[in-house]
Design an enzyme around this catalytic site. Structure first.
Site, PDB file in Angstrom:
ATOM      1  N   LYS A 127       0.861  -1.189   0.000  1.00 10.35           N
ATOM      2  CA  LYS A 127       0.000   0.000   0.000  1.00 10.35           C
ATOM      3  C   LYS A 127       0.885   1.223   0.000  1.00 10.35           C
ATOM      4  O   LYS A 127       2.039   1.151   0.449  1.00 10.35           O
ATOM      5  CB  LYS A 127      -0.856   0.018   1.279  1.00 10.35           C
ATOM      6  CG  LYS A 127      -2.104   0.857   1.165  1.00 10.35           C
ATOM      7  CD  LYS A 127      -3.228   0.072   0.535  1.00 10.35           C
ATOM      8  CE  LYS A 127      -4.452   0.920   0.296  1.00 10.35           C
ATOM      9  NZ  LYS A 127      -5.601   0.080  -0.059  1.00 10.35           N
ATOM     10  N   ASP A 167      -6.968   4.342  -4.479  1.00  6.64           N
ATOM     11  CA  ASP A 167      -7.645   4.213  -3.194  1.00  6.64           C
ATOM     12  C   ASP A 167      -8.274   5.604  -2.979  1.00  6.64           C
ATOM     13  O   ASP A 167      -8.488   6.326  -3.964  1.00  6.64           O
ATOM     14  CB  ASP A 167      -6.635   3.832  -2.088  1.00  6.64           C
ATOM     15  CG  ASP A 167      -7.302   3.333  -0.807  1.00  6.64           C
ATOM     16  OD1 ASP A 167      -7.655   2.146  -0.742  1.00  6.64           O
ATOM     17  OD2 ASP A 167      -7.498   4.126   0.138  1.00  6.64           O
TER      18      ASP A 167
HETATM   19  N1  GLU Z   1      -7.327   0.225  -2.776  1.00 11.84           N
HETATM   20  C1  GLU Z   1      -8.092  -0.944  -3.055  1.00 11.84           C
HETATM   21  C2  GLU Z   1      -8.136  -1.841  -1.842  1.00 11.84           C
HETATM   22  O1  GLU Z   1      -8.174  -1.357  -0.744  1.00 11.84           O
HETATM   23  C3  GLU Z   1      -7.684  -1.629  -4.347  1.00 11.84           C
HETATM   24  C4  GLU Z   1      -6.240  -2.016  -4.471  1.00 11.84           C
HETATM   25  C5  GLU Z   1      -5.867  -2.535  -5.859  1.00 11.84           C
HETATM   26  O2  GLU Z   1      -6.709  -2.610  -6.730  1.00 11.84           O
HETATM   27  O3  GLU Z   1      -4.686  -2.867  -6.008  1.00 11.84           O
HETATM   28  O4  GLU Z   1      -8.186  -3.048  -1.924  1.00 11.84           O
END
Ligand code: GLU
Length: 447
Positions: A127, A167
């Site tokens: 992340k 996100d």
């Molecule tokens: N931010 C999204 C999550 O919390 C998607 C992450 C992604 O698609 O890599 O899962």
């Protein structure tokens, strides 16, 4: 109090990561679930799997300098936590929001490991993000920020290394600027290095809708397991970003009535069911505020300034805004009003106290790492399409998403049953997600 071995590891996590309450909260929830298998698997302890899991493989923190429209130099902080690559390249979104700090990114990255494992697809957990606030910034400012952010981040990414996505605060516009700068810096059209791309340049149909669709499908599955469904139910949704908008759409498709949406200024209640086209126009196109919805929709809709959207009586709650938005008091109100299921569209939107209230009342509660896994799962489908230089139809992609969500639901239920906690989706999700990662880590030796 946790069991003594788990408690000792948890204490160590607290000592090594001071001032990161959200990270502690996410770790503690997983540890509590692992008590259910602690005695069955001494090998996890022998290999120090938990302590290794709690320590990110790599954490990158960097300066992001950029120039605003007034010609002033601005400085933000950028993060990428490459958490765990046991199951595949680091995969997870970027969040641009003033609240972002290393503890927030670590909590999100930690959750992402288990979520990605649960999808059954080959993706590790990571992340990132920045304390940059895109709100009120011009397109030019957002572009310059994204270009500066990518100027550092690009050297850590790669289709087999680390694949970011969006996100909170990072949507199609930001992914466009980020991908453009990556392509320019590397001189490579490496589509599979970012997901959530535009449909004209390597994106996948259904990716935008996937998190919200998935959370609504998960709610439906939880109710179906108890002989009911979303059909005909009133659904309270919080937020008005990607997750909330498409949860609202899927709820309506499943025959439910989505009656709320919110943003940081307050919430709207629409007894006739939220008009998705109007909400999309205000939030996606105009980037406006939620009160405009009530003003333009007319009778039947009202705006409540501030307050808690969870005061609105509903059969299903779908928190789709942000972490810890649904607290003890909100949970008590929902239960008093007869809520039948909670499906977390956002990451960790319910506080631990709120979850305890739902558990005590035996109300099915779908934790984010299961209920909102549809987004990242569809990101993995986007990577598949990029790798094969293909583009699937909306119907095919949506069908894959639906199968994946049903599979996650079934895996959570089966695992909860197997470890003696029937109906507990938190334990089911954590144990099922954890086991795959832990077994892969053991297979790789001490690395
Ligand atoms: N931010 C999204 C999550 O919390 C998607 C992450 C992604 O698609 O890599 O899962």
């Amino acid at each position: 109090m946790l069991d003594s071995t788990l408690q000792a590891t948890y204490d160590q996590v607290l000592r090594r990561n001071p001032g990161e309450p959200e990270f502690h909260q996410a770790v503690r929830e997983v540890f509590e679930s692992l008590e259910a298998i602690q005695n069955l698997h001494p090998e996890y302890q022998d290999h120090s799997i938990l302590m290794r899991l709690c320590e990110p493989e790599r954490q990158i923190i960097f300066r992001v300098p950029w120039v605003d429209d007034q010609g002033t130099v601005q400085i933000n902080r950028g993060y990428r936590v490459e958490y765990n690559s046991a199951l595949g390249p680091y995969k997870g979104g970027l969040r641009f929001h003033p609240s972002v700090n290393v503890g927030i990114v670590k909590f999100l990255g930690f959750e992402q490991i288990f979520k990605n494992s649960l999808t059954g697809l080959p993706i590790g957990g990571g992340k990132g993000g920045s304390d940059f606030d895109p709100h009120g910034r011009s397109d030019g400012e957002v572009m310059r920020f994204c270009q500066s952010f990518m100027t550092e981040l690009h050297r850590h990414m790669g289709e087999y290394t680390d694949v970011p996505a969006g996100d909170i605060g990072v949507g199609a516009r930001e992914i466009g600027y980020l991908f453009g700068q990556y392509k320019r810096l590397t001189n490579r059209y490496e589509a599979g290095v970012l997901t959530g791309k535009g449909l004209d340049w390597g994106g996948s149909l259904v990716r935008k809708e996937a998190t919200g669709y998935g959370a609504a499908i998960f709610a439906d599955e939880m109710l179906k397991a108890r002989g009911s469904s979303v059909d005909g139910r009133r659904v309270a949704v919080s937020g008005s970003g990607n997750v909330a908008l498409y949860a609202i759409e899927k709820v309506a498709q499943l025959g439910g009535i989505p009656v709320t949406a919110s943003d940081s200024s307050g919430y709207v209640v629409d007894e006739n069911g939220i008009d998705l086209a109007l909400l999309q126009q205000i939030k996606e196109v105009e980037r406006g505020r939620i009160h405009e919805y009530a003003e333009r929709r007319g009778s039947g809709a009202r705006f409540v300034k501030g307050g808690s959207v969870w005061d609105v009586p509903a059969d299903i709650a779908l928190p789709g805004a942000t972490q810890n938005e649904l607290d003890l008091e909100a949970a008590r109100t929902l239960v008093k009003n007869g809520v039948l299921a909670i499906s977390e569209g956002a990451n960790m939107p319910c506080t631990p106290e709120a979850v305890s209230v739902f558990r005590a009342a035996d109300i099915p509660f779908g934790p984010g790492k299961a209920a909102n896994a549809g987004g990242v799962a569809t990101s993995a489908l986007e990577m598949q399409q990029n790798a094969s230089r293909d583009a699937w139809s909306f119907e095919h992609t949506e069908q894959r998403l639906t199968e994946i969500m049903k599979g996650i639901h079934a895996r959570c239920l089966e695992t909860a049953e197997e470890v003696g906690r029937p109906g507990d989706y938190v334990v089911g999700a954590n144990v099922a997600g954890f086991r795959k990662v832990a077994d892969a880590m053991i297979a790789f030796g001490v690395i």
